[in-house]
Write a protein that holds these residues in place. Sequence first.
Motif, mmCIF file in Angstrom:
data_model
loop_
_atom_site.group_PDB
_atom_site.id
_atom_site.type_symbol
_atom_site.label_atom_id
_atom_site.label_comp_id
_atom_site.label_asym_id
_atom_site.label_seq_id
_atom_site.Cartn_x
_atom_site.Cartn_y
_atom_site.Cartn_z
ATOM 1 N N UNK A 167 0.826 -1.206 0.000
ATOM 2 C CA UNK A 167 0.000 0.000 0.000
ATOM 3 C C UNK A 167 0.862 1.258 0.000
ATOM 4 N N UNK A 168 0.325 2.295 -0.611
ATOM 5 C CA UNK A 168 0.966 3.613 -0.622
ATOM 6 C C UNK A 168 -0.126 4.662 -0.498
ATOM 7 N N UNK A 169 0.126 5.706 0.287
ATOM 8 C CA UNK A 169 -0.861 6.767 0.487
ATOM 9 C C UNK A 169 -0.240 8.136 0.269
ATOM 10 N N UNK A 170 -1.026 9.043 -0.278
ATOM 11 C CA UNK A 170 -0.642 10.449 -0.441
ATOM 12 C C UNK A 170 -1.610 11.328 0.325
ATOM 13 N N UNK A 171 -1.081 12.286 1.078
ATOM 14 C CA UNK A 171 -1.928 13.228 1.806
ATOM 15 C C UNK A 171 -2.501 14.241 0.813
ATOM 16 N N UNK A 172 -3.829 14.324 0.750
ATOM 17 C CA UNK A 172 -4.486 15.210 -0.227
ATOM 18 C C UNK A 172 -5.318 16.306 0.433
#
Length: 346
Positions: free
Chosen positions: A106-111
């Motif tokens: 998994x990979x997440x970006x703060x938006x």
Amino acid sequence: MAKTSPGHFFEDYRIGQVFRHATPRTVTTGDRALYHALYPSRFALTSSDEFARACGLPQSPLEDLAAFHVVFGKTVPDISLNAIANLGYAEGRFLRPVYPGDTLVSESEVIGLKQTSNGKSGIVWVRTTGRNQRGEAVLSYARWVMVRKRDPEAPAPEAVLPELAVAVAPEALVVPEGLDFERYDPALAGSGHLWEDYAPGEIIDHVDGVTVEDAEHMMATRLWQNTARVHFDSGARPDGRRLIYGGHVISLARALSFNGLANAQLIAAINAGAHANPCFAGDTVHAWSEVLDRALTDRPGVGALRLRLVATRGPQTPGELRDEVGKYRDTVLLDFDFWALIPMRG
């Protein structure tokens, strides 16, 4: 130098920050067996290799929500270890099936970021993508979570609220490669009600209920490697109660929906989701669904239903969601809007 991590607090996040989450996870048929032990799920396509092959797939895929939980669980140490509550979901798309033997990362970006009015916490929006061992995206979704501040006096960041679609457009739904309902057997699936038999505005009472147990919930949450303290540590909340992981409620409600929606075999997209009220051990979860829309897909014989799945604490009159001032009733646990793939008549 400290070698342990207390997790991230609200003031640690920045717009555009990217997290590559730890611990790749290879899923197996054991995950399927445990999922079916924890939830009363009976959807044929995710239960039987032979049924799945008759529908054009190489074998039975893992339940869509099981894959979602694995991908979600990886994000917790970086995104929601210090969460007060997971608030909602949007723009979720299931992009390819997950099969036993696949390894997920998994990979997440703060938006998005916004401090709450009391200054003690803030809301963090992220977009998470789960990939398999070939680097192929298997699902993507946005979610937002309320996270504690380490220092209530820390300055608030500039508020950035992401623009998220109300719903995933039908033309953006991904039908798994090879899926073909030409040899679909409704008797084995458990119902003769297909795409044409559902109409927008129809409300379905799923009849059954399941009482939530602390032991089952904590086993499930550990299965997904979700480490959020509020699910395990009775000292993490002022009331001393362990909060039931919201995904546990989603899976219970989805499993209960089989009674009335047995042919809604695969989740194609999550349009929106809200955990309206907390769930605790001892609560008995019931569910009802509202058909919001129907759509065609780009695959002959495969239709899509847009469904609102509502989980409640105890039985409730289907269709009753909000009170006279427009707030969720205190018996509503989950309001979950999604697209499901379902066979059409030939």
